[in-house]
Design a protein around this motif. Structure first.
Motif, short mmCIF file in Angstrom:
data_model
loop_
_atom_site.label_atom_id
_atom_site.label_comp_id
_atom_site.label_asym_id
_atom_site.label_seq_id
_atom_site.Cartn_x
_atom_site.Cartn_y
_atom_site.Cartn_z
N ASN A 133 0.72 -1.05 -0.03
CA ASN A 133 -0.02 -0.16 -0.06
C ASN A 133 0.91 1.16 0.00
O ASN A 133 0.55 2.21 -0.86
CB ASN A 133 -0.88 -0.17 1.20
CG ASN A 133 -2.21 -0.89 1.14
OD1 ASN A 133 -2.54 -1.30 -0.06
ND2 ASN A 133 -2.95 -1.12 2.13
N ALA A 134 1.81 1.21 0.84
CA ALA A 134 2.81 2.38 1.09
C ALA A 134 3.57 2.80 -0.09
O ALA A 134 3.72 3.89 -0.69
CB ALA A 134 3.66 2.33 2.13
N VAL A 135 4.00 1.73 -0.67
CA VAL A 135 5.24 1.94 -2.23
C VAL A 135 4.41 2.09 -3.21
O VAL A 135 4.45 3.03 -3.99
CB VAL A 135 6.02 0.63 -2.24
CG1 VAL A 135 6.89 0.51 -3.43
CG2 VAL A 135 6.88 0.55 -0.86
N ARG A 136 2.93 1.33 -3.49
CA ARG A 136 2.35 1.51 -4.73
C ARG A 136 1.16 2.47 -4.48
O ARG A 136 0.43 2.92 -5.51
CB ARG A 136 1.61 0.27 -5.16
CG ARG A 136 2.64 -0.98 -5.37
CD ARG A 136 1.80 -1.85 -6.01
NE ARG A 136 2.88 -3.03 -6.36
CZ ARG A 136 2.34 -4.03 -7.29
NH1 ARG A 136 1.11 -4.15 -7.38
NH2 ARG A 136 3.25 -5.09 -7.66
N GLY A 137 0.72 3.11 -3.36
CA GLY A 137 -0.31 3.96 -3.19
C GLY A 137 -1.62 3.32 -3.31
O GLY A 137 -2.62 3.87 -3.82
N GLU A 138 -1.60 2.08 -2.97
CA GLU A 138 -2.92 1.11 -2.89
C GLU A 138 -3.55 1.40 -1.66
O GLU A 138 -2.81 1.91 -0.67
CB GLU A 138 -2.70 -0.11 -3.20
CG GLU A 138 -2.15 -0.45 -4.73
CD GLU A 138 -1.75 -1.91 -4.86
OE1 GLU A 138 -1.23 -2.26 -6.00
OE2 GLU A 138 -1.80 -2.82 -4.11
N GLY A 139 -4.75 1.08 -1.56
CA GLY A 139 -5.49 1.18 -0.56
C GLY A 139 -6.13 -0.04 0.05
O GLY A 139 -7.45 -0.02 0.69
N ARG A 140 -5.41 -1.18 0.02
CA ARG A 140 -5.98 -2.41 0.30
C ARG A 140 -6.33 -2.50 1.82
O ARG A 140 -5.69 -2.16 2.58
CB ARG A 140 -5.02 -3.75 -0.11
CG ARG A 140 -4.83 -3.73 -1.35
CD ARG A 140 -3.74 -4.96 -1.73
NE ARG A 140 -3.64 -4.93 -3.32
CZ ARG A 140 -4.21 -5.80 -3.92
NH1 ARG A 140 -4.90 -6.73 -3.36
NH2 ARG A 140 -3.94 -6.09 -5.10
N PRO A 141 -7.25 -3.07 2.46
CA PRO A 141 -7.63 -3.25 3.77
C PRO A 141 -6.45 -4.01 4.44
O PRO A 141 -5.90 -4.93 4.06
CB PRO A 141 -8.87 -3.94 3.81
CG PRO A 141 -9.06 -4.89 2.56
CD PRO A 141 -8.30 -4.03 1.39
N ILE A 142 -6.26 -3.50 5.75
CA ILE A 142 -5.44 -4.23 6.47
C ILE A 142 -6.02 -4.75 7.82
O ILE A 142 -6.63 -4.05 8.68
CB ILE A 142 -4.10 -3.32 6.90
CG1 ILE A 142 -3.65 -2.63 5.60
CG2 ILE A 142 -3.30 -3.56 8.02
CD1 ILE A 142 -2.66 -1.55 5.93
N GLY A 143 -5.60 -5.80 8.24
CA GLY A 143 -6.09 -6.57 9.41
C GLY A 143 -6.68 -7.99 9.22
O GLY A 143 -7.05 -8.37 8.38
N GLY A 144 -6.65 -8.55 10.28
CA GLY A 144 -7.33 -10.01 10.63
C GLY A 144 -6.28 -11.01 11.09
O GLY A 144 -5.23 -10.61 11.01
N PRO A 145 -6.79 -12.14 11.55
CA PRO A 145 -5.94 -13.41 12.30
C PRO A 145 -5.01 -13.85 10.80
O PRO A 145 -5.77 -14.45 9.99
CB PRO A 145 -6.78 -14.24 12.63
CG PRO A 145 -8.27 -13.69 11.84
CD PRO A 145 -8.10 -12.38 11.76
N THR A 146 -3.79 -13.97 10.94
CA THR A 146 -3.11 -14.52 10.09
C THR A 146 -1.88 -15.31 10.67
O THR A 146 -1.50 -15.30 11.62
CB THR A 146 -2.32 -13.45 9.29
OG1 THR A 146 -1.47 -14.06 8.17
CG2 THR A 146 -1.29 -12.65 9.88
N LEU A 147 -1.49 -16.63 9.95
CA LEU A 147 -0.49 -17.49 10.27
C LEU A 147 0.85 -16.82 10.13
O LEU A 147 1.56 -17.21 11.20
CB LEU A 147 -0.72 -18.54 9.38
CG LEU A 147 0.49 -19.76 9.58
CD1 LEU A 147 0.26 -20.30 10.78
CD2 LEU A 147 0.31 -20.80 8.41
N ALA A 148 1.04 -15.69 9.40
CA ALA A 148 2.00 -15.09 9.54
C ALA A 148 2.13 -13.88 10.44
O ALA A 148 2.51 -12.93 10.00
CB ALA A 148 2.42 -14.60 8.19
#
Length: 407
Positions: free
Chosen positions: A212-227
């Motif tokens: 998001n930061a590098v490309r200027g995208e606005g994808r949602p962030i958050g949620g339980p992840t294995l990583a």
């Protein structure tokens, strides 16, 4: 650049005898899986089972005596925490580690075992950082940032020096991204030694913060992840411009791909990888055409995974491969039918793992019952043969989720 190749080479000299120069080995079975020629850097063999040992030692060793007396503090989901705690203990520096409350117990316990004071606070690293700032204000501790520090970045970059020393003609490095310290340091090192080498980053799809930061995208962030080790909402101020300049692309991987990669490391390479540690391989599984035929270097950057989660992943992968199958049968409720089911399954080579008998479902006649049977099969074709045999008996087999039966 805030970090140079000279800085990373100096860090490597400092680290000699302080951290393990981990092996960089060919991985023929991963090569067969991905279609590339794969080499793995086993940073899970560090004392704390992650690459974070490198940056932590470089930072702590540089502290003046008065800062050492006041102690250090950091926020971490686990691996940086353990590395700071371990090297602080070695150097006689008091350490406080603030960890998000969902951090796997194995990482919390390991951090405490190295003598650090552990504070659990918040759901994310951003929440933990607020507590860190309060501790710095109250106690005068020195912040050892997980990624936004030139000494941390330089320490992590020593990995690429070792990788290219072992395999000089790599085409691509595939490196996980959380806050960006690992990939920033290694991009500087790799591109400094071999300007033509490609560096590809990997983020969990639920945490596309750097993309998001590098490309200027606005994808949602958050949620339980294995990583969880790369589940970062706030990317590094120092790392972001390095990544923008030196990293060719950032691949997003979903949870199923991370699970598959963790399982592949365990079953094919016989080594432990946590979700973040397996992210590079997950990217190769997600976009095989991008890497096919190339000489690819992967950093297995951490192996601290909860054993319960690992066991669950293995079962889930067996289910995805149809080597464990759960089916619900509708049968007449009379003596001998259950024995007939067991006999039929045995004749077809199915290994019964669990049976659950239901008589009170309202969609079953009063003289009927439903049986949930979980069996082990050789492969997908064998599983289909077992299901068809049940159908031929008029038992109306319906696939159900294996997780319920196994748990």
């Amino acid at each position: 650049m805030t970090v140079t190749l000279d800085d990373i080479q100096a860090a490597r000299r400092l680290l000699q005898g302080q951290v393990i120069a981990t092996p960089m080995l060919p991985a023929p079975r991963l090569s067969a899986l991905t279609g590339a020629e794969v080499f793995v850097k086993y940073e899970n063999l560090q004392v704390t089972a992650s690459f974070k040992d490198r940056g932590a030692y470089v930072k702590l060793a540089a502290l003046p005596e008065d800062a050492r007396r006041r102690g250090v503090v950091t926020m971490s989901a686990g691996n940086h925490a353990q590395s700071v705690a371990y090297h602080a203990q070695r150097l006689g520096i008091p350490a406080t580690i603030v960890m998000p409350e969902p951090t796997p117990f194995v990482k919390v316990a390991s951090t405490k075992a190295f003598g650090a004071r552990v504070v659990l606070h918040g759901e994310t690293l951003a929440d933990s950082q607020e507590r860190v700032e309060a501790i710095i204000a109250a106690e005068g501790s020195t912040l050892v940032h997980p990624y936004d520090d030139p000494l941390i970045i330089a320490g992590q970059g020593t990995i690429a020096l070792e990788m290219l020393e072992a395999v000089p003609d790599l085409d691509v490095l595939v490196i996980p991204i959380g806050g960006g310290g690992l990939i920033a340091g290694n991009a500087v090192a790799a591109r400094g030694l071999r300007p033509a080498i490609e560096v590809v980053g990997v983020e969990a799809a639920l945490y596309p913060s750097m993309r998001n930061a590098v490309r200027g995208e606005g994808r949602p962030i958050g949620g339980p992840t294995l990583a969880e080790g790369i589940a970062v909402k706030n990317v590094g101020r120092m790392t972001r411009p390095i990544i923008a300049a030196l990293v060719s692309d950032i691949v997003l991987v979903d949870e199923a791909q991370l699970e598959r990669a963790v399982n592949a490391y365990l079953t094919l390479q016989k080594t432990m990888a946590e979700g973040a540690g397996a992210a590079g391989l997950a990217a190769m599984l997600a976009e095989p055409a991008r890497f096919r035929g190339k000489r690819v270097g992967l950093v297995l950057c951490g192996g601290n995974i909860d054993p319960r989660i690992l066991a669950s992943i293995m079962v889930r992968e067996l289910e995805r491969d149809s080597r464990i199958v759960s089916i619900r049968l509708t049968i007449p409720d009379r003596p001998g039918v259950l024995g007939g089911i067991a006999t039929l399954l045995g004749e077809h080579g199915a290994n019964i793992l669990e049976v659950d008998h239901h008589r009170l479902f309202l969609d079953v006649p009063a003289k009927g019952a439903k049986i949930d049977v979980t069996v082990e099969a050789r492969d997908r074709a064998h599983a289909e043969e077992i299901v068809q045999a049940c159908a031929d008996q008029g038992w109306h087999p319906v696939p159900i989720a294996t997780a319920k039966a196994i748990e």
